[in-house]
Design an enzyme around this catalytic site. Structure first.
Site, mmCIF file in Angstrom:
data_model
loop_
_atom_site.group_PDB
_atom_site.id
_atom_site.type_symbol
_atom_site.label_atom_id
_atom_site.label_comp_id
_atom_site.label_asym_id
_atom_site.label_seq_id
_atom_site.Cartn_x
_atom_site.Cartn_y
_atom_site.Cartn_z
ATOM 1 N N LYS A 65 0.823 -1.221 0.000
ATOM 2 C CA LYS A 65 0.000 0.000 0.000
ATOM 3 C C LYS A 65 0.855 1.269 0.000
ATOM 4 C CE LYS A 65 -2.231 -0.942 3.871
ATOM 5 N NZ LYS A 65 -1.804 -2.296 4.265
ATOM 6 N N ARG A 83 11.087 -1.323 11.054
ATOM 7 C CA ARG A 83 9.917 -1.030 11.878
ATOM 8 C C ARG A 83 9.889 -1.955 13.071
ATOM 9 N NH1 ARG A 83 4.522 -0.325 8.305
ATOM 10 N NH2 ARG A 83 3.703 -1.293 10.186
ATOM 11 N N ARG A 102 11.487 -6.855 4.113
ATOM 12 C CA ARG A 102 11.535 -5.485 3.612
ATOM 13 C C ARG A 102 12.541 -4.603 4.337
ATOM 14 N NH1 ARG A 102 5.348 -3.299 4.764
ATOM 15 N NH2 ARG A 102 5.408 -3.266 7.010
ATOM 16 N N ARG A 135 -0.559 -8.714 13.287
ATOM 17 C CA ARG A 135 -1.199 -7.722 12.420
ATOM 18 C C ARG A 135 -2.051 -8.383 11.348
ATOM 19 N NH1 ARG A 135 2.905 -4.202 9.960
ATOM 20 N NH2 ARG A 135 4.487 -5.568 10.817
ATOM 21 N N ARG A 194 -9.687 1.340 8.732
ATOM 22 C CA ARG A 194 -9.236 -0.014 9.058
ATOM 23 C C ARG A 194 -10.282 -0.805 9.823
ATOM 24 N NH1 ARG A 194 -3.445 0.640 9.027
ATOM 25 N NH2 ARG A 194 -2.289 -1.245 9.432
HETATM 26 P P1 AMP Z 1 0.550 0.748 8.884
HETATM 27 O O1 AMP Z 1 1.747 1.618 8.648
HETATM 28 O O2 AMP Z 1 -0.645 1.183 8.075
HETATM 29 O O3 AMP Z 1 0.846 -0.713 8.747
HETATM 30 O O4 AMP Z 1 0.116 0.973 10.416
HETATM 31 C C1 AMP Z 1 0.976 0.605 11.481
HETATM 32 C C2 AMP Z 1 0.199 0.510 12.782
HETATM 33 O O5 AMP Z 1 -0.425 1.775 13.079
HETATM 34 C C3 AMP Z 1 -0.946 -0.483 12.786
HETATM 35 O O6 AMP Z 1 -0.504 -1.798 13.080
HETATM 36 C C4 AMP Z 1 -1.839 0.084 13.893
HETATM 37 O O7 AMP Z 1 -1.336 -0.205 15.172
HETATM 38 C C5 AMP Z 1 -1.706 1.582 13.675
HETATM 39 N N1 AMP Z 1 -2.717 2.111 12.737
HETATM 40 C C6 AMP Z 1 -2.486 2.682 11.518
HETATM 41 N N2 AMP Z 1 -3.620 3.062 10.926
HETATM 42 C C7 AMP Z 1 -4.619 2.722 11.785
HETATM 43 C C8 AMP Z 1 -6.031 2.832 11.745
HETATM 44 N N3 AMP Z 1 -6.666 3.366 10.684
HETATM 45 N N4 AMP Z 1 -6.733 2.362 12.805
HETATM 46 C C9 AMP Z 1 -6.128 1.829 13.877
HETATM 47 N N5 AMP Z 1 -4.799 1.687 13.975
HETATM 48 C C10 AMP Z 1 -4.038 2.127 12.947
#
Ligand code: AMP
Length: 188
Positions: free
Chosen positions: A13, A131, A127, A142, A88
């Site tokens: 994404k 993180r 990757r 996740r 999400r």
């Molecule tokens: P991402 O970079 O999109 O994989 O997001 C990393 C982490 O941020 C996720 O595992 C969640 O803990 C938190 N997070 C990001 N976006 C959301 C969202 N829309 N709702 C809830 N938690 C989020």
């Protein structure tokens, strides 16, 4: 153009959102990036969400919705944007719909990146972005949260005729070409 890019962790994404941002000249809003930056800068938000991100869980809907709405009210988003990592949950999707309706705006596309599960784990572990949630345990957590809480968001949008399914396996460029083609097509 208002776009949501959606898919499981590791689907690509963020990578594709950055290309879309350049090609269509729209800002990229990644909730995950906002949280990571807040954690790094040790802000109030960062302190609140750090343990949640480390555990691979979801930040409470209210916090995320308030944050996204506040951000989208800025004038730089007036001509469109690409949302990455939001919504999400179905609660977030409904709140975002209400926000659009209040502003008399519409979503143009919901891009669903489809990648087989076994490929996702390998991609995330290789990757090397550094993180803190990219451990084998973090990835599994996740993915579990994705299937349970996030996947239903797809069904929610399927009712809106904006969903475009993109096969997310191949080179970055190949996948981006599929996205461009899908965005050029009339909604079905
Ligand atoms: P991402 O970079 O999109 O994989 O997001 C990393 C982490 O941020 C996720 O595992 C969640 O803990 C938190 N997070 C990001 N976006 C959301 C969202 N829309 N709702 C809830 N938690 C989020």
């Amino acid at each position: 153009m208002r776009i949501i890019i959606f898919g499981p962790p590791g689907a690509g994404k963020g990578t594709q959102a950055k290309l879309i941002k350049e090609e269509y000249d729209i800002p990229h809003l990644s909730t995950g990036e906002i949280f990571r930056k807040a954690i790094k800068n040790e802000t109030k938000l960062g302190k609140k969400v750090k343990s949640i991100l480390d555990a691979g869980e979801l930040v409470p809907d209210e916090t995320v919705v308030d944050l996204v709405e506040e951000e989208l009210r800025k004038s730089r988003y007036d001509d469109g944007y690409i949302l990455d990592g939001f919504p999400r949950t179905v609660v977030q999707a409904k709140a975002f719909d209400e926000f659009l309706e209040k502003n008399d705006e519409e979503l143009d596309a919901f891009l669903m990146l489809k990648v087989p599960e076994e490929e996702l784990v390998n991609r995330i572990l290789s990757r090397g972005e550094g993180r803190s949630d990219d451990t084998e345990e973090g990835v599994k957590k996740r993915l579990g949260v994705y299937w349970e809480e996030t996947q239903p968001v797809l069904d929610y949008y399927k009712g809106q005729k904006v969903v475009k399914e993109i096969y997310g396996v191949g080179s970055i460029d190949e996948i981006f070409k599929r996205i461009q083609k899908a965005l050029a097509e009339e909604p079905y």
